[in-house]
Motif scaffolding. Structure first.
Motif, PDB file in Angstrom:
ATOM      1  N   MET A   1      27.635-142.319  37.698  1.00 12.60           N
ATOM      2  CA  MET A   1      27.267-141.634  36.445  1.00 12.60           C
ATOM      3  C   MET A   1      27.987-140.207  36.485  1.00 12.60           C
ATOM      4  SD  MET A   1      23.072-142.420  36.347  1.00 12.60           S
ATOM      5  CE  MET A   1      22.886-141.530  34.873  1.00 12.60           C
ATOM      6  N   LYS A   2      28.150-139.856  35.365  1.00 16.02           N
ATOM      7  CA  LYS A   2      29.225-138.571  35.271  1.00 16.02           C
ATOM      8  C   LYS A   2      28.294-137.669  34.641  1.00 16.02           C
ATOM      9  CE  LYS A   2      33.521-136.602  33.856  1.00 16.02           C
ATOM     10  NZ  LYS A   2      34.777-136.806  33.283  1.00 16.02           N
ATOM     11  N   VAL A   3      28.055-136.432  35.344  1.00  5.29           N
ATOM     12  CA  VAL A   3      27.342-135.260  34.694  1.00  5.29           C
ATOM     13  C   VAL A   3      28.103-134.517  33.488  1.00  5.29           C
ATOM     14  CG1 VAL A   3      26.323-133.106  35.342  1.00  5.29           C
ATOM     15  CG2 VAL A   3      26.246-134.887  36.754  1.00  5.29           C
ATOM     16  N   LYS A   4      27.284-134.579  32.550  1.00  8.21           N
ATOM     17  CA  LYS A   4      27.960-133.830  31.374  1.00  8.21           C
ATOM     18  C   LYS A   4      27.542-132.291  31.172  1.00  8.21           C
ATOM     19  CE  LYS A   4      28.013-133.905  26.291  1.00  8.21           C
ATOM     20  NZ  LYS A   4      27.725-134.846  24.923  1.00  8.21           N
ATOM     21  N   LYS A   5      26.175-132.296  31.268  1.00  3.52           N
ATOM     22  CA  LYS A   5      25.721-130.684  31.010  1.00  3.52           C
ATOM     23  C   LYS A   5      24.359-130.779  31.917  1.00  3.52           C
ATOM     24  CE  LYS A   5      23.631-129.887  26.983  1.00  3.52           C
ATOM     25  NZ  LYS A   5      23.743-129.389  25.621  1.00  3.52           N
ATOM     26  N   ILE A   6      24.173-129.374  32.133  1.00  2.00           N
ATOM     27  CA  ILE A   6      22.929-129.048  33.166  1.00  2.00           C
ATOM     28  C   ILE A   6      22.304-127.909  32.411  1.00  2.00           C
ATOM     29  CG2 ILE A   6      21.815-128.160  35.236  1.00  2.00           C
ATOM     30  CD1 ILE A   6      24.078-129.827  36.724  1.00  2.00           C
ATOM     31  N   THR A   7      21.213-128.024  32.179  1.00  2.00           N
ATOM     32  CA  THR A   7      20.503-126.916  31.477  1.00  2.00           C
ATOM     33  C   THR A   7      18.999-126.514  32.461  1.00  2.00           C
ATOM     34  OG1 THR A   7      21.126-127.685  29.033  1.00  2.00           O
ATOM     35  CG2 THR A   7      19.042-125.826  29.368  1.00  2.00           C
ATOM     36  N   ILE A   8      19.017-125.015  32.695  1.00  2.00           N
ATOM     37  CA  ILE A   8      17.678-124.616  33.373  1.00  2.00           C
ATOM     38  C   ILE A   8      16.869-123.857  32.290  1.00  2.00           C
ATOM     39  CG2 ILE A   8      16.856-123.048  35.203  1.00  2.00           C
ATOM     40  CD1 ILE A   8      18.343-125.727  36.236  1.00  2.00           C
ATOM     41  N   HIS A   9      15.893-124.350  32.247  1.00  2.00           N
ATOM     42  CA  HIS A   9      14.862-123.899  31.238  1.00  2.00           C
ATOM     43  C   HIS A   9      13.713-122.937  31.850  1.00  2.00           C
ATOM     44  CE1 HIS A   9      15.815-126.932  27.800  1.00  2.00           C
ATOM     45  NE2 HIS A   9      15.954-127.311  28.940  1.00  2.00           N
ATOM     46  N   THR A  10      13.483-121.522  31.873  1.00  2.00           N
ATOM     47  CA  THR A  10      12.494-121.086  32.396  1.00  2.00           C
ATOM     48  C   THR A  10      11.307-120.972  31.524  1.00  2.00           C
ATOM     49  OG1 THR A  10      13.943-119.585  33.552  1.00  2.00           O
ATOM     50  CG2 THR A  10      11.911-118.773  33.365  1.00  2.00           C
ATOM     51  N   VAL A  11      10.101-121.631  32.029  1.00  2.00           N
ATOM     52  CA  VAL A  11       9.013-121.339  31.014  1.00  2.00           C
ATOM     53  C   VAL A  11       7.768-120.662  32.134  1.00  2.00           C
ATOM     54  CG1 VAL A  11       9.753-123.724  30.343  1.00  2.00           C
ATOM     55  CG2 VAL A  11       8.183-123.692  32.134  1.00  2.00           C
ATOM     56  N   GLU A  12       6.946-120.226  31.142  1.00  2.00           N
ATOM     57  CA  GLU A  12       5.870-119.636  31.712  1.00  2.00           C
ATOM     58  C   GLU A  12       4.433-120.045  31.142  1.00  2.00           C
ATOM     59  OE1 GLU A  12       4.417-115.156  31.396  1.00  2.00           O
ATOM     60  OE2 GLU A  12       5.794-115.263  32.899  1.00  2.00           O
ATOM     61  N   MET A  13       3.575-120.595  32.145  1.00  2.00           N
ATOM     62  CA  MET A  13       2.328-121.315  31.308  1.00  2.00           C
ATOM     63  C   MET A  13       1.108-120.469  32.096  1.00  2.00           C
ATOM     64  SD  MET A  13       3.670-125.259  31.580  1.00  2.00           S
ATOM     65  CE  MET A  13       2.179-125.842  30.907  1.00  2.00           C
ATOM     66  N   LYS A  14       0.018-120.237  31.344  1.00  2.00           N
ATOM     67  CA  LYS A  14      -1.009-119.742  31.859  1.00  2.00           C
ATOM     68  C   LYS A  14      -2.334-120.664  32.222  1.00  2.00           C
ATOM     69  CE  LYS A  14      -4.827-116.205  30.742  1.00  2.00           C
ATOM     70  NZ  LYS A  14      -5.333-115.446  29.607  1.00  2.00           N
ATOM     71  N   LEU A  15      -2.794-120.612  33.388  1.00  2.00           N
ATOM     72  CA  LEU A  15      -3.743-121.588  33.897  1.00  2.00           C
ATOM     73  C   LEU A  15      -4.859-121.394  33.172  1.00  2.00           C
ATOM     74  CD1 LEU A  15      -3.109-121.175  37.873  1.00  2.00           C
ATOM     75  CD2 LEU A  15      -3.093-123.335  36.651  1.00  2.00           C
ATOM     76  N   LYS A  16      -5.642-122.536  32.763  1.00  2.00           N
ATOM     77  CA  LYS A  16      -6.850-122.402  32.232  1.00  2.00           C
ATOM     78  C   LYS A  16      -7.882-121.508  32.696  1.00  2.00           C
ATOM     79  CE  LYS A  16      -8.422-126.291  30.305  1.00  2.00           C
ATOM     80  NZ  LYS A  16      -8.873-127.668  30.331  1.00  2.00           N
ATOM     81  N   SER A  17      -7.820-121.510  34.296  1.00  2.00           N
ATOM     82  CA  SER A  17      -8.601-120.518  35.035  1.00  2.00           C
ATOM     83  C   SER A  17      -7.974-120.101  36.200  1.00  2.00           C
ATOM     84  CB  SER A  17      -9.967-121.132  35.352  1.00  2.00           C
ATOM     85  OG  SER A  17      -9.893-122.332  36.097  1.00  2.00           O
ATOM     86  N   PRO A  18      -8.182-118.843  36.697  1.00  2.00           N
ATOM     87  CA  PRO A  18      -7.420-118.370  37.841  1.00  2.00           C
ATOM     88  C   PRO A  18      -7.436-119.387  39.211  1.00  2.00           C
ATOM     89  CG  PRO A  18      -8.448-116.719  36.983  1.00  2.00           C
ATOM     90  CD  PRO A  18      -8.981-117.862  36.538  1.00  2.00           C
ATOM     91  N   PHE A  19      -6.546-119.842  39.902  1.00  2.00           N
ATOM     92  CA  PHE A  19      -6.499-120.467  41.310  1.00  2.00           C
ATOM     93  C   PHE A  19      -6.411-119.685  42.355  1.00  2.00           C
ATOM     94  CE2 PHE A  19      -5.104-123.339  44.732  1.00  2.00           C
ATOM     95  CZ  PHE A  19      -6.105-124.432  44.229  1.00  2.00           C
TER      96      PHE A  19
END
Length: 369
Positions: A1-19
């Motif tokens: 398989m040949k790689v065409k494109k790589i994307t790195i998404h930075t996401v930030e999500m809040k936990l329902k309650s602190p761990f």
């Protein structure tokens, strides 16, 4: 398989309650989501589960982003054509460490290659189970009543193993309170390196509570003192933070530092190294289980797949999406029914990634073509 494109998404999500653990509180999580597109149109997804600060490992989200963009991804794009996900091991070998960054890419390759073969990821990894038993990790609570309420909810949901966090001053009473209320629940305690050998007599008191194991009681890179401690405890010691490679697992087992090993795919560098550790532990009669790091559904899906291997005999930390997130970034979300997760028969990780949700939580994006 040949790689065409790589994307790195930075996401930030809040936990329902602190761990809450002995090392600190986690209220929100930042992730790097890897999206690897191949020339044949197949897309593979992976996840970097490092934390924003180096409290758990030396790697952070920022350091992983730098490693990925400066070294790993350019190396991948230079070669372009790959026969198998294991090919990444050979081209990454010249870079020492950087396990979480490497895992982020290798996960995406395994997902894509499984899709190309039209098979579920767990089968491509060599898994033999169509469903897995899972446990849950419960962070430290503000008081004993709140802790018992959390444990009771987990028991009612059918989780097959309960893990609670302990530290000096919040250990014997914590375990005792749970045992008094739930005398037979499979229970383990995670110390996150909170103790030293000076606490030997204190740790020995935990033997009376029939724990499945004590996870990482001593230093995060220690093997020698853990071996000494295990000689004085009837409760099995489980090493977690100390295990970042097959070599670490060999050291722990040969020294007698650990009777159980937690395999965290992100921490050891990806599925390939996880399989190698699993195989070595099986050969030496050491139980393993799949650890968790408050992942998104993408990371959890990869953890589910690895937990289907024969040697994963202890329920892992792979709880339902809803335990931590108001909404996950996969569809459907991961559901636990009576302590088990049914493995998806869909090719690859078995879940669709929601681009809408990723865009909602995304704070940055890097693209390489």
């Amino acid at each position: 398989m040949k790689v065409k494109k790589i994307t790195i998404h930075t996401v930030e999500m809040k936990l329902k309650s602190p761990f809450v653990t002995a090392l600190g509180n986690v209220e929100k999580r930042e992730f790097l989501i890897s999206e690897v597109e191949f020339e044949n149109g197949i897309v593979g997804w992976g996840e970097c589960s490092a934390f924003s600060t180096p409290w758990y490992t030396e790697e952070t989200i920022e350091s992983c982003r730098y490693t990925l963009s400066t070294f790993l991804i350019p190396t991948i794009m230079k070669q372009r054509i790959y026969q198998h996900p294991n090919d990444l091991r050979s081209i990454f070998n010249k870079y020492r460490g950087q396990h979480m960054a490497k895992s982020c890419m290798e996960m995406a390759f395994w997902d894509a290659f499984a899709k190309d073969q039209g098979m579920p990821l767990y089968k491509m990894l060599g898994g033999i189970k169509g469903d897995i038993d899972v446990g849950i990790a419960i962070g430290m609570q503000s008081n004993e009543g709140a802790l018992l309420q959390k444990v009771e909810a987990a028991v009612e949901q059918g989780y097959k193993r309960i893990k609670v966090k302990i530290q000096p001053g919040s250990d014997i009473r914590t375990v005792q309170a749970i045992r008094n209320r739930f005398p037979y629940v499979p229970l383990m305690a995670d110390a996150n390196s909170s103790y030293t050998l000076n606490d030997l007599d204190y740790l020995k008191e935990l033997d009376q509570y029939g724990l499945m194991m004590i996870e990482q009681p001593l230093g995060h890179r220690d093997f020698v003192d853990h071996a000494k401690l295990q000689q004085h405890l009837s409760t099995p010691i489980c090493l977690d933070e100390s295990i970042s490679s097959l070599d670490d697992a060999k050291t722990a087992i040969n020294l007698g530092s650990s009777k159980v090993i937690a395999i965290k795919m992100s921490r050891v560098g990806g599925p390939s190294e996880s399989i190698r550790i699993h195989n070595f532990c099986m050969e030496h009669g050491v139980n393993v289980w799949a650890g968790g790091m408050l992942e998104t559904g993408i990371g959890r899906a990869h953890n589910i797949a690895i937990a289907t291997l024969e040697g994963f005999t202890i329920p892992g930390d792979i709880s339902a999406s809803a335990n931590y997130w108001s909404e996950d970034i996969i569809d459907p979300e991961i559901i636990v029914e009576q302590g088990s997760i049914i493995c998806s028969k869909q090719a690859g990780i078995g879940y669709d990634v929601s681009r809408i949700q990723i865009e909602r939580y995304r704070t940055d994006m890097l693209t390489f073509e």
